[in-house]
Design an enzyme around this catalytic site. Structure first.
Site, short mmCIF file in Angstrom:
data_model
loop_
_atom_site.label_atom_id
_atom_site.label_comp_id
_atom_site.label_asym_id
_atom_site.label_seq_id
_atom_site.Cartn_x
_atom_site.Cartn_y
_atom_site.Cartn_z
N GLU A 1 0.82 -1.21 0.00
CA GLU A 1 0.00 0.00 0.00
C GLU A 1 0.85 1.26 0.00
O GLU A 1 1.99 1.28 0.46
CB GLU A 1 -1.01 -0.01 1.14
CG GLU A 1 -0.41 -0.16 2.51
CD GLU A 1 -1.51 -0.23 3.58
OE1 GLU A 1 -2.03 -1.33 3.81
OE2 GLU A 1 -1.81 0.81 4.19
N CYS B 1 3.67 8.53 0.48
CA CYS B 1 4.27 7.65 1.49
C CYS B 1 4.33 6.27 0.86
O CYS B 1 3.29 5.69 0.54
CB CYS B 1 3.40 7.66 2.75
SG CYS B 1 3.95 6.48 3.99
N CYS C 1 7.15 -6.91 6.51
CA CYS C 1 8.30 -6.43 7.27
C CYS C 1 8.68 -7.50 8.28
O CYS C 1 7.83 -8.25 8.74
CB CYS C 1 7.91 -5.14 8.01
SG CYS C 1 9.28 -4.38 8.94
N CYS D 1 7.90 -4.75 15.25
CA CYS D 1 7.49 -3.72 16.22
C CYS D 1 6.07 -4.04 16.72
O CYS D 1 5.19 -4.39 15.94
CB CYS D 1 7.54 -2.33 15.61
SG CYS D 1 9.21 -1.86 15.11
N CYS E 1 2.76 -2.14 15.30
CA CYS E 1 2.68 -1.90 13.86
C CYS E 1 1.97 -3.04 13.13
O CYS E 1 2.27 -4.21 13.35
CB CYS E 1 4.10 -1.73 13.31
SG CYS E 1 4.13 -1.40 11.53
N GLY F 1 7.47 -1.88 5.67
CA GLY F 1 8.84 -2.34 5.43
C GLY F 1 9.88 -1.48 6.12
O GLY F 1 9.62 -0.36 6.54
N SER G 1 13.00 6.01 14.17
CA SER G 1 11.86 5.61 15.01
C SER G 1 12.37 5.29 16.41
O SER G 1 12.92 4.23 16.67
CB SER G 1 11.18 4.38 14.40
OG SER G 1 10.64 4.73 13.15
N HIS H 1 10.58 6.04 19.77
CA HIS H 1 9.41 5.47 20.46
C HIS H 1 9.59 5.16 21.94
O HIS H 1 8.62 4.86 22.63
CB HIS H 1 8.86 4.23 19.75
CG HIS H 1 8.52 4.45 18.30
ND1 HIS H 1 7.96 5.61 17.83
CD2 HIS H 1 8.66 3.65 17.22
CE1 HIS H 1 7.77 5.51 16.52
NE2 HIS H 1 8.20 4.35 16.13
N ASN I 1 -1.65 4.93 16.14
CA ASN I 1 -2.84 4.51 15.41
C ASN I 1 -3.30 3.19 15.99
O ASN I 1 -2.53 2.23 15.98
CB ASN I 1 -2.46 4.25 13.95
CG ASN I 1 -2.88 5.36 13.05
OD1 ASN I 1 -4.03 5.80 13.07
ND2 ASN I 1 -1.95 5.82 12.25
N CYS J 1 -1.13 2.28 9.25
CA CYS J 1 -0.40 1.83 8.05
C CYS J 1 -0.38 0.31 8.04
O CYS J 1 -0.18 -0.33 9.05
CB CYS J 1 1.05 2.30 8.11
SG CYS J 1 1.24 3.91 8.81
#
Ligand code: SAH
Length: 353
Positions: free
Chosen positions: A93, A106, A113, A117, A120, A160, A215, A217, A291, A334
């Site tokens: 996507e 994006c 991937c 994480c 995700c 990814g 990233s 976090h 998200n 995502c």
């Protein structure tokens, strides 16, 4: 032997290909321009090449084209989300976002991937495969064509881990910025990584003018290990040192991404620790209210607390923004569009991965 993909080839490689076919070298620049400036979708369109050469190219080479399987357009802010099928049937996507400064894509760097994480969606089915440079470029080309917008910016922040696909990423960046092709300025390109230290150091030496986004976090190794398995391999101190080296080598300010997960990494202690880690660095912090992902329990930090965190960082001299949520009506996190497609394929016994 796999057939060469002309969409992924550099101008020099195209020259060598033309020579090997007994053609004049200047044919290579014609093809390069068809592929990257005029966005040809087949060799047949390349009408200033002889019919014989077009036929020979079609016989011996590929020209990667993505097919758009689904397109969602936000009624709120015009954000568009695409589900693209790759030539081998894998799906990925990409998202097109409209900003004051223009349209940005994006894009995904891998199908799936393997970084794992915890928050995700992209990693939940593991890694299917790396994307080629041509497949990364095509996401930008197709998004531009489908939306009718001129794409001036790109962020490698889709599914990814781009630095887990290093060679194709570098090839993609070179092709994307070639003046005879799409000619996108690398200053308008951001590459986001979970923090693969050797590859960050290697990328620093390429001296691209891209923005590196790290990233983060979590402000300490214990918490980071809980959220991101990659933290078991590379301690925070090494990751931050690599980002400093990146800044030294390129002069480009690093962006630190910090997904705000309620009750997990947004407390006063964590934010104090975050500020002390980054204080004095020439950097920027992008706060991303997490998200929600269907199968996970994570919740975003509430907006008032997020605003407070931004202020606390700014008080310490650290520039910070809260990422504006875009396309709220067309997407979850995502990777969820791809994931729901894969689940549906499984239910229907299709061949999807
Ligand atoms: N592999 C790269 C690119 C991934 S996506 C990386 O790790 O940076 C871009 C950003 O979105 C990363 O910072 C990633 O950690 C973050 N992200 C992933 N899932 C998210 C979610 N559900 N909510 C908020 N941010 C998320």
């Amino acid at each position: 032997m796999t057939r060469p993909d002309v969409r992924s080839m550099s101008a020099e490689e195209l020259c060598a290909l033309m020579e090997s076919m007994g053609e004049k070298k200047f044919r290579a620049s014609q093809i390069f321009s068809w592929v990257h400036a005029r966005r040809a979708r087949s060799f047949g369109e390349m009408t200033d090449l002889s019919a014989a050469l077009r036929a020979r190219l079609a016989e011996t080479c590929d020209l990667t084209v993505l097919s758009c399987e689904d397109r969602l357009v936000s009624k709120l802010d015009g954000t568009e989300k695409y589900l693209f099928a790759l030539p081998d049937g894998n799906v990925i996507e990409s998202v097109l976002m409209l900003y004051r400064y223009g349209a940005s894509v994006c894009l995904s760097s891998q199908a799936g991937c393997r970084m794992g994480c915890s928050f995700c969606a992209s990693t939940m089915n593991g890694l299917a495969r790396n994307l080629t440079a041509g497949e990364m470029l095509e996401q930008i080309y197709r998004a531009g064509e489908i939306s009718g917008k001129k794409i001036g910016h790109a962020v490698v922040m889709g599914s990814g881990e781009p630095l887990d696909n290093y060679d194709n990423l570098v090839r993609f960046l070179r092709l994307l910025s070639a003046p005879e092709g799409a000619g996108l300025s690398l200053r308008n390109v951001t590459v986001s990584t979970c923090g693969l230290v050797p590859e960050i150091l290697r990328l620093a030496q390429e001296k691209f003018q891209i923005t590196l986004a790290l990233s983060l976090h979590a402000p300490n190794d214990d918490l980071r290990k809980k959220l991101m398995p990659v933290a078991n391999k590379y301690p925070l101190a090494d990751v931050l040192a690599a980002c400093d080296a990146y800044f030294e080598a390129t002069g480009r300010r690093v962006t630190y991404e910090y997904s705000l997960i309620r009750g997990v990494n947004d407390g006063p202690a964590e934010i104090r620790q975050l500020a002390s880690l980054l204080r004095g660095k020439n950097c920027h912090v992008n706060l991303i209210p997490v998200n929600p992902v269907e199968e996970k329990t994570q919740a975003p930090t509430d907006p008032a607390r997020a605003a407070q965190i931004k202020q606390e960082l700014e008080k310490c001299g650290i520039s910070a923004t809260i990422r504006r949520e875009m396309g709220r009506d067309i997407q979850g996190a995502c990777g969820q569009l791809r994931r729901s497609w894969i689940q549906a394929e499984k239910r229907e016994g299709g061949g999807g991965q």
